[in-house]
Design a protein around this motif. Structure first.
Motif, short mmCIF file in Angstrom:
data_model
loop_
_atom_site.label_atom_id
_atom_site.label_comp_id
_atom_site.label_asym_id
_atom_site.label_seq_id
_atom_site.Cartn_x
_atom_site.Cartn_y
_atom_site.Cartn_z
N ASN A 185 46.08 18.13 73.58
CA ASN A 185 45.39 16.87 73.33
C ASN A 185 46.36 15.76 72.95
O ASN A 185 46.21 14.61 73.38
CB ASN A 185 44.33 17.06 72.23
N LEU A 186 47.35 16.09 72.12
CA LEU A 186 48.39 15.12 71.77
C LEU A 186 49.13 14.65 73.02
O LEU A 186 49.48 13.48 73.14
CB LEU A 186 49.38 15.75 70.79
N GLN A 187 49.35 15.56 73.95
CA GLN A 187 50.08 15.22 75.17
C GLN A 187 49.35 14.16 76.00
O GLN A 187 49.99 13.30 76.61
CB GLN A 187 50.31 16.48 76.02
N VAL A 188 48.01 14.21 75.98
CA VAL A 188 47.23 13.21 76.73
C VAL A 188 47.52 11.82 76.20
O VAL A 188 47.80 10.87 76.96
CB VAL A 188 45.72 13.51 76.65
N GLY A 189 47.47 11.66 74.87
CA GLY A 189 47.72 10.36 74.26
C GLY A 189 49.13 9.87 74.48
O GLY A 189 49.36 8.70 74.80
N VAL A 190 50.09 10.76 74.30
CA VAL A 190 51.50 10.39 74.46
C VAL A 190 51.79 9.99 75.90
O VAL A 190 52.49 8.99 76.16
CB VAL A 190 52.43 11.54 74.01
N LYS A 191 51.27 10.75 76.84
CA LYS A 191 51.51 10.44 78.26
C LYS A 191 50.98 9.05 78.61
O LYS A 191 51.66 8.27 79.29
CB LYS A 191 50.85 11.50 79.13
N TYR A 192 49.78 8.72 78.11
CA TYR A 192 49.21 7.42 78.46
C TYR A 192 49.94 6.29 77.71
O TYR A 192 50.14 5.20 78.26
CB TYR A 192 47.72 7.37 78.13
#
Length: 413
Positions: A117-124
């Motif tokens: 879930n953290l990866q989704v935010g960081v990627k965007y």
């Protein structure tokens, strides 16, 4: 003549310096940060300026969906984050009536939380920084919770913070924006988690008014209907340990044992609910509040013994999802009144996970010119990141005896 020219030169330099200082202050005060939060099950985005003005925000909550699972399903949360992240960012920008090029930085939660879930935010966030040419600000989720109240209140450093949620239970001394001393943590399950589990075992969702309410909130609402809080007794956890750590698993097990006993007495079957359900909720909630209050009182005693809190600056911030519980908050207020401290908490929408606190933490970091980066590697994402420097051993060494404050008398229950 040389003396006059010298004075003129000095005066001109002072004026120039003053103008530069004023320009720097103006530039700092006009900063705007876009914040992104995807650490658990809510997709949040907000735009906040240096004056603490919320310009626009959006929150896509998954609460009702995860109530069906009895807790957060990481894979479902991940898919919903992917579906909602662009919607949340666009909605926040639209409400703020600005484009991504108008913000000064993009702040995003990088730790702790659920990895995917953290990866989704960081990627965007990386995508937004790339197309706008703006810097990134990695944010520690718990630090953001701790500082959220400063967006609305004048709370100078240092202050004590109690962070209570479904994922964490921490006591810390906040010395600066990026300087935390961890005084105590949960040794097992955090309070929000055990409240959710007990609510599920009590079958509170079978009561229509709690069917779509999160477990912890359901227990708080059900407890208000209790007519006999003293019907069930719970032990005070860790009473023999002179530290600021927490333990809630024993309270959960005790609550379930009491429930099983009552179910047997009443021959409860299937979806039926015990008649004493409201009283059990009230007793269970009280036990949690008393445990939190007892450890908070020791944290205060420790900080005062070590001269870490000025006598003129005694403040405690309570934040995190469980801080929304008014009964628990009042319990901490009792300790604050007893010890001479003011107790603060952010507005309810900032106690739970949101993009506002992430954006505000970005503002706080920009003012200190710390943590601004050009890129964030996925290696920098840390799902288990601790909060600050551990001072737990120092608390243990102090061996402070703290008399239990019985809240029932103070709260006039």
């Amino acid at each position: 003549m040389a003396f006059i020219q010298s004075c003129y030169s000095i005066t001109r330099q002072k004026i120039t310096n003053a103008l530069l200082t004023r320009c720097v202050r103006r530039m700092t005060s006009n900063k705007t940060v876009l914040g992104i939060e995807t650490s658990c099950d809510d997709t949040g985005c907000a735009i906040v300026n240096s004056d603490g003005v919320l310009q626009g925000d959006a929150l896509y909550s998954q609460n009702e969906l995860h109530v069906r699972y009895g807790g957060v399903n990481p894979l479902v949360a991940y898919e919903l984050h992917r579906n909602n992240i662009e919607l949340a960012v666009n909605e926040a920008l639209e409400k703020a009536s600005i484009n991504i090029e108008n913000v000064d930085a993009v702040a995003v939660t990088t730790k702790p939380g659920m990895l995917i879930n953290l990866q989704v935010g960081v990627k965007y966030a990386k995508y937004l920084a790339r197309i706008s040419g703006k810097p990134l600000i990695p944010i520690h989720h718990m630090e953001a919770h701790a500082l959220a109240a400063r967006m609305y209140e004048e709370i100078p450093f240092p202050f004590i913070v109690l962070l209570i949620s479904g994922g964490h239970c921490l006591l810390a001394l906040v010395q600066d924006v990026d300087d935390f001393l961890l005084l105590g943590k949960s040794l097992d399950n955090p309070p929000g988690e055990i409240m959710d589990k007990v609510a599920r075992r009590l079958k509170l969702k079978n009561i229509p008014e709690y069917a779509k309410v999160a477990g912890g909130r359901a227990i708080e609402l059900a407890a208000k209907k209790s007519k006999n809080m003293d019907l069930f007794e719970f032990p005070l956890p860790l009473v023999r340990f002179r530290d600021c750590n927490f333990s809630f698993s024993g309270l959960k097990d005790s609550a379930i044992r009491k429930l099983v006993k009552k179910e047997s007495e009443h021959r409860v079957k299937g979806d039926e609910i015990i008649p004493e359900v409201y009283d059990l909720c009230a007793s269970f909630q009280y036990a949690i509040a008393e445990h939190l209050a007892h450890r908070t009182e020791r944290a205060i005693a420790f900080c005062e013994k070590k001269n870490m809190i000025p006598a003129t600056n005694r403040n405690i911030v309570v934040s995190g999802g469980v801080a929304c519980n008014d009964f628990i908050f009042k319990a901490i207020q009792v300790i604050g009144t007893k010890m001479g401290y003011r107790i603060f908490r952010p507005p309810p929408k900032l106690c739970t996970d949101n993009g506002i606190m992430i954006a505000w933490n970005g503002i706080e970091k920009m003012k200190k010119n710390c943590n601004l980066v050009k890129d964030i590697s996925f290696k920098d994402i840390d799902p288990l990141a601790p909060l600050g420097k551990s001072y737990i051993d120092e608390v243990v060494k102090s061996n402070l005896a703290v008399k239990i404050t019985r809240l029932k008398k103070c709260l006039q229950i």
